[in-house]
Design an enzyme around this catalytic site. Structure first.
Site, PDB file in Angstrom:
ATOM      1  CE  LYS A 238       1.858   2.680   4.570  1.00 49.34           C
ATOM      2  NZ  LYS A 238       1.413   0.811   3.633  1.00 49.34           N
TER       3      LYS A 238
ATOM      4  CE  LYS B  49      -4.877  -0.862   1.544  1.00 56.09           C
ATOM      5  NZ  LYS B  49      -4.188  -2.037   2.042  1.00 56.09           N
TER       6      LYS B  49
ATOM      7  CB  SER C 175      -0.156  -0.201   1.232  1.00 51.94           C
ATOM      8  OG  SER C 175      -2.036  -1.014   1.148  1.00 51.94           O
TER       9      SER C 175
END
Length: 304
Positions: A250, A182, A107
């Site tokens: 993150k 995502k 990701s």
């Protein structure tokens, strides 16, 4: 070990897997079970030993892992790690054979995926970005959702591999599109966990039977995959990492930055991003993201 005969294994592409963490280890093992020859590399010897015990092959370096692979799959924490393993003389692009397909399932930022695809094209390497959702349980059970960016032909070639790893597999658009979807997924998950955490604290402070309340909420419009997956974490205060706060921090940075670039307002998402950041600052970054409950408890006067 695979249940397929050797002749069936030879008809399948040889796979190199880089990154054998919480997600990468069970995912690579599921490919071995599905009949693929998998050669893996990671920095931790015990993870290499685990892959070998499952029927895969441990490699001493990225270069050795990818040299003869038809497909290279990467699953590492963030954009800097993807760049570290992809570029440079010892990286994937310099050592993969021409025509190989690189599938990055990390990701990362959409722009990192776009840049990687452009750099790989110059080396004759095809690329898909294919981040996943479903956490450790989804990886173990091979029921992940896989959102893919790239060319249709490459997606079609990779689809049998994806189907050994997940249940929902969708090509979302050109390079970077998988990462954009995502990012949206992580926004929804974080907001959902935060809402569940607030409900848990509210219910407990009201003296309600929490287990009964979560059961009935799960059966109504308030029900969600997040609530179903994380109910046990809330009830047992079990915050062993399935998906760490550090990683969700993150990801919230990725979605807020990407949203700013396209002019999308994320007012609730911005608040939850700050709550995730505060939880990390208080030393809970290594806990599962269901530990957002701890942040709500602190705000409500509890000492945790």
């Amino acid at each position: 070990m695979s249940t397929l005969p050797p002749s069936s294994r030879r008809t399948r592409p040889a796979i190199a897997w880089i990154g054998l963490g919480i997600m990468g280890s069970p995912m690579s093992e599921n490919l071995v079970k599905a009949g693929y020859d998998v050669t893996g590399f990671t920095l931790e010897q015990e993870k290499l030993d685990r892959l070998a015990a499952a029927g895969g092959t441990a490699a001493p370096s990225i270069a050795e892992a990818v040299r003869h692979a038809d497909v290279v799959i990467t699953m590492v924490p963030a954009s800097p790690q993807v760049e570290a393993i992809a570029y440079g003389p010892d990286g994937i692009l310099e050592n993969a054979k021409p025509g190989a397909l690189l599938i990055d399932m990390s990701s990362i930022t959409p722009q990192t995926s776009v840049d990687l695809a452009e750099a790989a094209r110059d080396k004759g390497v095809r690329v898909l970005d294919a981040p996943v959702s479903g956490g450790e349980a989804g990886a173990v059970e091979a029921v992940l959702s896989i959102m893919v960016g790239g060319e249709q032909a490459d997606f079609d070639f990779a689809k049998p591999i994806f189907e050994a790893l997940g249940r929902t597999v969708v090509l979302c658009g050109p390079h970077g599109s998988g990462q954009t979807v995502k990012a949206a997924n992580q926004l929804i998950v974080a907001v959902n966990i935060q809402a569940c955490a607030e409900a848990v604290v509210f219910l407990e402070k009201s003296g309600v039977d929490l287990a009964a309340a979560l059961d009935v909420l799960g059966g109504g419009l308030a029900g969600s995959t997040v609530l179903a997956r994380k109910k046990g974490n809330f009830l047992d205060r079990d915050f062993r990492p399935g998906f760490r706060i550090d990683l969700h921090h993150k990801d919230m940075g990725i979605v807020t930055d990407a949203a700013r670039n396209v002019g999308a307002a994320l007012p609730v998402g911005a608040v939850v991003a700050q709550l995730v950041a505060s939880l990390r600052a208080q030393g809970d970054g290594g806990l599962d993201h269901s530990a957002l409950l701890r942040a709500v408890e602190r705000l409500s006067g509890a000492r945790v």
